[in-house]
Design a protein around this motif. Sequence first.
Motif, short mmCIF file in Angstrom:
data_model
loop_
_atom_site.label_atom_id
_atom_site.label_comp_id
_atom_site.label_asym_id
_atom_site.label_seq_id
_atom_site.Cartn_x
_atom_site.Cartn_y
_atom_site.Cartn_z
N ASP A 53 45.79 30.40 43.81
CA ASP A 53 45.42 30.48 42.39
C ASP A 53 44.12 31.26 42.20
O ASP A 53 44.02 32.11 41.31
CB ASP A 53 45.28 29.09 41.77
CG ASP A 53 46.62 28.40 41.57
OD1 ASP A 53 47.67 29.06 41.71
OD2 ASP A 53 46.62 27.20 41.25
N ASP A 54 43.13 30.97 43.04
CA ASP A 54 41.86 31.70 42.96
C ASP A 54 42.07 33.18 43.26
O ASP A 54 41.49 34.05 42.59
CB ASP A 54 40.83 31.12 43.93
CG ASP A 54 40.33 29.76 43.48
OD1 ASP A 54 40.41 29.46 42.27
OD2 ASP A 54 39.87 29.00 44.35
N PHE A 55 42.89 33.47 44.26
CA PHE A 55 43.20 34.86 44.61
C PHE A 55 43.83 35.57 43.41
O PHE A 55 43.45 36.70 43.09
CB PHE A 55 44.15 34.89 45.81
CG PHE A 55 44.64 36.26 46.17
CD1 PHE A 55 43.83 37.14 46.87
CD2 PHE A 55 45.91 36.68 45.81
CE1 PHE A 55 44.28 38.41 47.21
CE2 PHE A 55 46.37 37.94 46.13
CZ PHE A 55 45.55 38.81 46.84
N MET A 56 44.76 34.90 42.74
CA MET A 56 45.44 35.50 41.58
C MET A 56 44.47 35.73 40.42
O MET A 56 44.67 36.64 39.63
CB MET A 56 46.61 34.62 41.13
CG MET A 56 47.80 34.64 42.06
SD MET A 56 48.59 36.25 42.15
CE MET A 56 49.24 36.41 40.51
N GLU A 57 43.45 34.92 40.32
CA GLU A 57 42.49 35.10 39.23
C GLU A 57 41.51 36.23 39.50
O GLU A 57 41.07 36.90 38.56
CB GLU A 57 41.71 33.79 39.00
CG GLU A 57 42.54 32.71 38.35
CD GLU A 57 41.75 31.43 38.14
OE1 GLU A 57 40.50 31.48 38.16
OE2 GLU A 57 42.39 30.39 37.94
N THR A 58 41.17 36.47 40.76
CA THR A 58 40.14 37.45 41.07
C THR A 58 40.68 38.81 41.48
O THR A 58 40.01 39.82 41.27
CB THR A 58 39.21 36.93 42.18
OG1 THR A 58 39.99 36.66 43.35
CG2 THR A 58 38.48 35.67 41.74
N HIS A 59 41.85 38.88 42.05
CA HIS A 59 42.36 40.15 42.58
C HIS A 59 42.65 41.20 41.50
O HIS A 59 42.49 42.40 41.78
CB HIS A 59 43.59 39.93 43.46
CG HIS A 59 43.89 41.11 44.32
ND1 HIS A 59 43.06 41.52 45.33
CD2 HIS A 59 44.90 42.00 44.27
CE1 HIS A 59 43.55 42.60 45.89
NE2 HIS A 59 44.68 42.92 45.28
N PRO A 60 43.04 40.83 40.30
CA PRO A 60 43.26 41.87 39.28
C PRO A 60 42.03 42.75 39.01
O PRO A 60 42.18 43.91 38.62
CB PRO A 60 43.66 41.07 38.04
CG PRO A 60 44.35 39.88 38.60
CD PRO A 60 43.52 39.53 39.83
N GLU A 61 40.84 42.24 39.25
CA GLU A 61 39.64 43.07 39.09
C GLU A 61 39.68 44.26 40.05
O GLU A 61 39.37 45.39 39.67
CB GLU A 61 38.38 42.24 39.33
CG GLU A 61 38.16 41.16 38.28
CD GLU A 61 37.07 40.19 38.68
OE1 GLU A 61 36.35 40.43 39.68
OE2 GLU A 61 36.92 39.17 37.98
N ALA A 62 40.09 44.02 41.28
CA ALA A 62 40.21 45.10 42.26
C ALA A 62 41.30 46.08 41.83
O ALA A 62 41.16 47.30 41.99
CB ALA A 62 40.51 44.53 43.65
N LEU A 63 42.37 45.57 41.28
CA LEU A 63 43.46 46.43 40.82
C LEU A 63 43.02 47.30 39.64
O LEU A 63 43.39 48.48 39.55
CB LEU A 63 44.67 45.60 40.43
CG LEU A 63 45.32 44.81 41.58
CD1 LEU A 63 46.47 43.96 41.05
CD2 LEU A 63 45.80 45.73 42.68
N MET A 64 42.21 46.75 38.76
CA MET A 64 41.69 47.52 37.63
C MET A 64 40.80 48.66 38.13
O MET A 64 40.86 49.78 37.61
CB MET A 64 40.92 46.64 36.65
CG MET A 64 41.79 45.78 35.77
SD MET A 64 42.96 46.72 34.76
CE MET A 64 41.88 47.84 33.91
N ARG A 65 39.99 48.38 39.13
CA ARG A 65 39.15 49.44 39.70
C ARG A 65 40.02 50.55 40.27
O ARG A 65 39.77 51.74 40.03
CB ARG A 65 38.22 48.88 40.77
CG ARG A 65 36.99 48.18 40.22
CD ARG A 65 35.95 47.92 41.30
NE ARG A 65 36.46 47.14 42.42
CZ ARG A 65 36.53 45.81 42.45
NH1 ARG A 65 36.12 45.10 41.42
NH2 ARG A 65 36.99 45.19 43.51
N LEU A 66 41.06 50.18 41.00
CA LEU A 66 41.97 51.18 41.57
C LEU A 66 42.66 51.98 40.47
O LEU A 66 42.79 53.21 40.58
CB LEU A 66 43.04 50.50 42.44
CG LEU A 66 42.61 50.05 43.82
CD1 LEU A 66 43.73 49.25 44.49
CD2 LEU A 66 42.23 51.25 44.68
N ALA A 67 43.09 51.33 39.43
CA ALA A 67 43.76 52.02 38.33
C ALA A 67 42.82 53.01 37.67
O ALA A 67 43.22 54.13 37.34
CB ALA A 67 44.27 51.00 37.30
#
Length: 88
Positions: A53-67
Amino acid sequence: MIGSDLLQNCAGVLLCDVTEANRNAKMRELDAQLVGLFITRAAISDVSSDGFDDFMETHPEALMRLANEHPVPVGDRIGKARSRYRLT
């Protein structure tokens, strides 16, 4: 003509309803793929099931940076995807 022959067999299904059903099916398919990818990514990162759950909450930030770092702007990529699936 085939078009007019098929029109006689139309059961009252509207094109917009078919388009919406196809859109919903594609979104469900993509969501299922995303879940699988996130689970695989968590496993590779040694995330436990308790930490997922914590991973799912924080990982989108890294994806936004990549995007945002991608050479093609997000708006252009969304437009290309929209035209590919003819969702509008």
